[in-house]
Design an enzyme around this catalytic site. Structure first.
Site, PDB file in Angstrom:
ATOM      1  N   GLU A   1       7.368  -6.781   0.977  1.00 51.24           N
ATOM      2  CA  GLU A   1       7.301  -8.282   0.556  1.00 51.24           C
ATOM      3  C   GLU A   1       8.366  -8.106  -0.347  1.00 51.24           C
ATOM      4  O   GLU A   1       8.588  -7.692  -1.346  1.00 51.24           O
ATOM      5  CB  GLU A   1       6.045  -8.413  -0.221  1.00 51.24           C
ATOM      6  CG  GLU A   1       4.795  -8.326   0.403  1.00 51.24           C
ATOM      7  CD  GLU A   1       4.355  -9.788   1.465  1.00 51.24           C
ATOM      8  OE1 GLU A   1       5.338 -10.434   1.545  1.00 51.24           O
ATOM      9  OE2 GLU A   1       3.315  -9.611   2.011  1.00 51.24           O
TER      10      GLU A   1
ATOM     11  N   HIS B   1       2.558 -18.313   2.849  1.00 51.67           N
ATOM     12  CA  HIS B   1       3.833 -18.905   3.114  1.00 51.67           C
ATOM     13  C   HIS B   1       3.695 -20.397   3.345  1.00 51.67           C
ATOM     14  O   HIS B   1       3.204 -20.638   4.437  1.00 51.67           O
ATOM     15  CB  HIS B   1       4.794 -18.051   4.076  1.00 51.67           C
ATOM     16  CG  HIS B   1       4.527 -16.724   3.787  1.00 51.67           C
ATOM     17  ND1 HIS B   1       3.697 -16.029   4.367  1.00 51.67           N
ATOM     18  CD2 HIS B   1       5.554 -15.802   3.045  1.00 51.67           C
ATOM     19  CE1 HIS B   1       3.729 -14.501   4.219  1.00 51.67           C
ATOM     20  NE2 HIS B   1       4.834 -14.545   3.364  1.00 51.67           N
TER      21      HIS B   1
ATOM     22  N   GLU C   1      10.003 -11.668  -1.978  1.00 47.92           N
ATOM     23  CA  GLU C   1       9.327 -13.102  -2.138  1.00 47.92           C
ATOM     24  C   GLU C   1       9.838 -13.793  -3.222  1.00 47.92           C
ATOM     25  O   GLU C   1       9.912 -13.129  -4.197  1.00 47.92           O
ATOM     26  CB  GLU C   1       7.980 -13.228  -2.068  1.00 47.92           C
ATOM     27  CG  GLU C   1       7.270 -12.803  -0.569  1.00 47.92           C
ATOM     28  CD  GLU C   1       5.914 -13.172  -0.481  1.00 47.92           C
ATOM     29  OE1 GLU C   1       5.212 -13.007   0.654  1.00 47.92           O
ATOM     30  OE2 GLU C   1       5.239 -12.829  -1.499  1.00 47.92           O
TER      31      GLU C   1
ATOM     32  N   HIS D   1       9.335  -9.222   6.830  1.00 47.71           N
ATOM     33  CA  HIS D   1       8.451  -8.171   6.213  1.00 47.71           C
ATOM     34  C   HIS D   1       8.685  -6.831   6.652  1.00 47.71           C
ATOM     35  O   HIS D   1       7.801  -5.916   6.501  1.00 47.71           O
ATOM     36  CB  HIS D   1       6.713  -8.524   6.426  1.00 47.71           C
ATOM     37  CG  HIS D   1       6.602  -9.670   5.821  1.00 47.71           C
ATOM     38  ND1 HIS D   1       6.597 -11.226   6.366  1.00 47.71           N
ATOM     39  CD2 HIS D   1       5.944 -10.106   4.282  1.00 47.71           C
ATOM     40  CE1 HIS D   1       6.279 -11.987   5.305  1.00 47.71           C
ATOM     41  NE2 HIS D   1       5.971 -11.433   4.282  1.00 47.71           N
TER      42      HIS D   1
END
Length: 198
Positions: free
Chosen positions: A139, A92, A141, A48
């Site tokens: 982020e 997560h 993801e 991150h």
């Protein structure tokens, strides 16, 4: 799987002593390729900060039987998107944990929602996105979207995780974003909602 990449890298987004001492700093997340295939684990803080490391995540949209979505405000202690509104929890999975199991765990930990309050937890979408948060991190993801409808809307939120809570008509929120702009929605939730109605 579609990809959403907006925002620019922030060279000032370095790791501070407070970041290193953060409760999540020692945890690992699952690194993935664009198709969500596992590529090993990486430190959560490393994933991150800087340019980030693509990793597996989820967001769960929690509804009541009237079609309202529960917006939950991220606590002010969160490193990224603190004080922003999510729909409803995001986190997560750890290595060896399914998205459903991870979601079930976070629903209980963050909001006190237990499995006896619902019976339809399901994955409905998956997308890749990347967003930078000014002076703090990023982020990046592959985010699974899960949905659940509560038959019992009793909540017992953890103040360390959740600030405010707000039930909102989902259709109205999507159709009138300007009316809700002051809520500062989390980017992954905005993407999930837009894709949900497309």
């Amino acid at each position: 799987m579609s990809s959403e990449d907006t925002g620019t890298p922030d060279p000032e987004g370095s790791v501070s002593d407070a970041d290193i001492d953060h409760a999540n700093a020692a945890q690992d997340v699952i690194a993935v390729d664009p198709d969500d295939n596992e590529q090993g684990t990486v430190n959560r803080l490393d994933a991150h900060t800087g340019d980030g490391i693509r990793h597996r995540a989820f967001t769960c949209l929690v509804f009541d039987t009237d079609g309202r979505i529960l917006l939950a405000q991220r606590a002010p202690t969160k490193r990224l998107w603190d004080g922003h509104w999510d729909g409803t929890v995001a986190s997560h999975p750890v290595e060896g944990q399914s998205q459903e199991d991870a979601t079930e765990q976070r629903l209980e930990e963050e909001l006190g929602i237990t499995p006896d309050q619902y019976d339809d937890l399901r994955v409905t979408d998956r997308f890749e996105y990347k967003r930078y948060y000014p002076n703090a991190g990023v982020e990046w993801e592959v985010c699974a979207v899960l949905k659940v409808t509560l038959q019992d809307t009793t909540l017992d939120p953890d103040d360390e995780e959740i600030g405010g809570r707000l039930w909102v008509d989902y259709d109205h929120l999507h159709e009138n974003p300007a009316l809700y702009r002051q809520l500062r929605l989390c980017p992954w939730f905005e993407i999930a909602m837009r894709r949900d109605f497309s």
